[in-house]
Design an enzyme around this catalytic site. Structure first.
Site, mmCIF file in Angstrom:
data_model
loop_
_atom_site.group_PDB
_atom_site.id
_atom_site.type_symbol
_atom_site.label_atom_id
_atom_site.label_comp_id
_atom_site.label_asym_id
_atom_site.label_seq_id
_atom_site.Cartn_x
_atom_site.Cartn_y
_atom_site.Cartn_z
ATOM 1 N N GLU A 1 -6.448 3.493 8.294
ATOM 2 C CA GLU A 1 -5.401 2.523 7.980
ATOM 3 C C GLU A 1 -4.037 2.971 8.494
ATOM 4 O O GLU A 1 -3.229 2.131 8.936
ATOM 5 C CB GLU A 1 -5.355 2.286 6.468
ATOM 6 C CG GLU A 1 -6.530 1.495 5.910
ATOM 7 C CD GLU A 1 -7.791 2.328 5.771
ATOM 8 O OE1 GLU A 1 -8.881 1.737 5.630
ATOM 9 O OE2 GLU A 1 -7.685 3.572 5.801
ATOM 10 N N HIS B 1 -11.823 -1.842 -5.008
ATOM 11 C CA HIS B 1 -11.949 -3.134 -4.331
ATOM 12 C C HIS B 1 -11.438 -4.270 -5.209
ATOM 13 O O HIS B 1 -11.944 -5.384 -5.143
ATOM 14 C CB HIS B 1 -13.416 -3.385 -3.937
ATOM 15 C CG HIS B 1 -13.971 -2.388 -2.984
ATOM 16 N ND1 HIS B 1 -14.471 -1.179 -3.390
ATOM 17 C CD2 HIS B 1 -14.071 -2.406 -1.632
ATOM 18 C CE1 HIS B 1 -14.879 -0.493 -2.336
ATOM 19 N NE2 HIS B 1 -14.645 -1.211 -1.255
#
Length: 408
Positions: A141, A211
């Site tokens: 990321e 998540h």
């Protein structure tokens, strides 16, 4: 915790109250889902796509017809055009397709995006525009954000995907210390306004720690960024196109529970919706309620539940849409009219963005307030896998907040 500590009257009372509240919420939700399952079994149709977020398919906030979709004055530019039935991930895909078609410098990149992405938001884009413009990246990321900053600094339009908002934190330094400050530190000589970071966010009922998070408040503290959260397909397409084309770096958070649950008639043309501008969804005179993203459907159900207990209750529901900058004027004008405010979001309560809204409203509307401002948020714990539906502010908890505000 020792047995002797459990015997203290105050703690025992607190535990008993919490246990009772948990039991009643559990039974209410269980009864609702039992009736929902019976309905779909009788109708011989599949269960709804919204998981533990009931009511999206039949929500009055969803534009089910061509006429309803184009009645919005913000869509005047496509008012005479066609509409097409799309869910949220299809609307996001359509927005990126238009951005790529209208801007030769635009590129889409991230983990697995060339294959369509884990939520299918980039399906078909690499085949349509080529793998030099829609391509996979390494699983980093920080690298994705850094690469996007470099592209944008050179004048290109960088549309980066962080696969889950929970994993945006390795890129935090790049976004907060580089992207947000690029224009300021160069005295306006350089900028990375062509950068847009897309990321799925929020709870789905089974995401657990990594998540499920809704980290908008982390970035709302950073001058130089914009933060946007859409509630539906029409909103997602228009706000994403505006975010891609805005000359500031934008973090675009997509509530993933709505990818398939929310389905609307979406204009097929090219249109943008304004950043930094809230939308008043329902007019009211007794109470102002502010939310964004998937939480708006919870609030819609909570309002209906509260109105059964308090007939005649008039609620003004506002979709904030942009977290940074946020529409102070629309919210404060509403609170000055109603005298009461409730704010709800999926992120934890402490230092959540509701606190910023509440403080600003207190500063600007103090003499008009009739009750303490209510904040209905997730609890200050990591997302608990098996208790996720109790962790987030559901319609029962939000309805209780409404009742508390009205009966003060």
């Amino acid at each position: 915790m020792s047995v002797s500590l459990l015997k203290t009257p105050r703690l025992a009372s607190t535990l008993a109250t919490a246990s009772k509240t948990f039991f009643h919420q559990n039974m209410a939700i269980k009864n609702f889902h039992t009736s929902l399952k019976s309905h779909y079994a009788a109708a011989n149709s599949p269960p709804p796509a919204e998981g533990f977020l009931p009511g999206v398919a039949n929500s009055k906030l969803i534009k089910h017809t061509h006429h309803d979709a184009l009645r919005n004055p913000e869509l005047a530019g496509v008012a005479n055009g066609e509409t097409k039935k799309m869910n949220t991930f299809q609307a996001v895909n359509d927005a990126m397709s238009i951005a790529l078609a209208t801007d030769d410098t635009a590129c889409v990149f991230g983990e697995d995006v060339a294959f369509g992405g884990v939520f299918r938001c980039t399906m078909g884009l690499s085949e349509m525009f080529g793998r030099d413009r829609v391509f996979n990246t390494p699983l980093s990321e920080q690298a994705i954000a850094g690469f996007g900053i470099g592209m944008a600094a050179m004048g290109s339009t960088a549309i980066a995907e962080i696969q889950f908002a929970d994993y945006i934190f390795p890129a935090f330094d790049q976004l907060v210390n580089e992207a947000a400050k690029y224009r300021y530190r160069s005295g306006g000589e350089f900028n990375v306004g062509g950068l847009c970071i897309r990321t799925p966010c929020g709870a789905v009922g089974h995401g657990g720690h990594y998540h499920s998070q809704h980290p908008e408040a982390h970035f709302a503290h950073t001058p130089g960024l914009k933060v946007v959260v859409p509630r539906s397909p029409i909103q997602a397409k228009g706000l994403l196109l505006a975010s891609i084309r805005d000359r500031n770096p934008v973090i675009f958070m997509e509530p993933k529970i709505l990818y398939r649950a929310a389905v609307e008639m979406v204009p097929v043309g090219d249109y943008e919706l304004p950043l930094g501008k809230a939308e008043v969804l329902t007019q009211g005179t007794d109470l102002t309620i502010v939310g964004w993203g998937a939480q708006l459907y919870v609030l819609e159900n909570a309002i209906q539940l509260a109105q059964k207990k308090m007939p005649g209750l008039s609620v003004e529901l506002i979709d904030l849409r942009s977290i940074l900058p946020w529409d102070v004027e629309t919210v404060c004008n509403s609170v000055n009219k109603t005298g009461r405010l409730l704010i709800a979001h999926e992120a934890p309560k402490t230092q959540g963005f509701a606190a910023e809204i509440a403080t600003t409203v207190m500063e600007r509307c103090f003499l008009r307030l009739e009750a303490p401002i209510q904040r209905m948020c997730s609890y200050d714990t990591p997302f608990p896998l098996v208790f996720e539906k109790f962790h987030v502010p559901d319609m029962i908890r939000c309805a209780e907040g409404i009742e508390k505000a009205m009966k003060f």
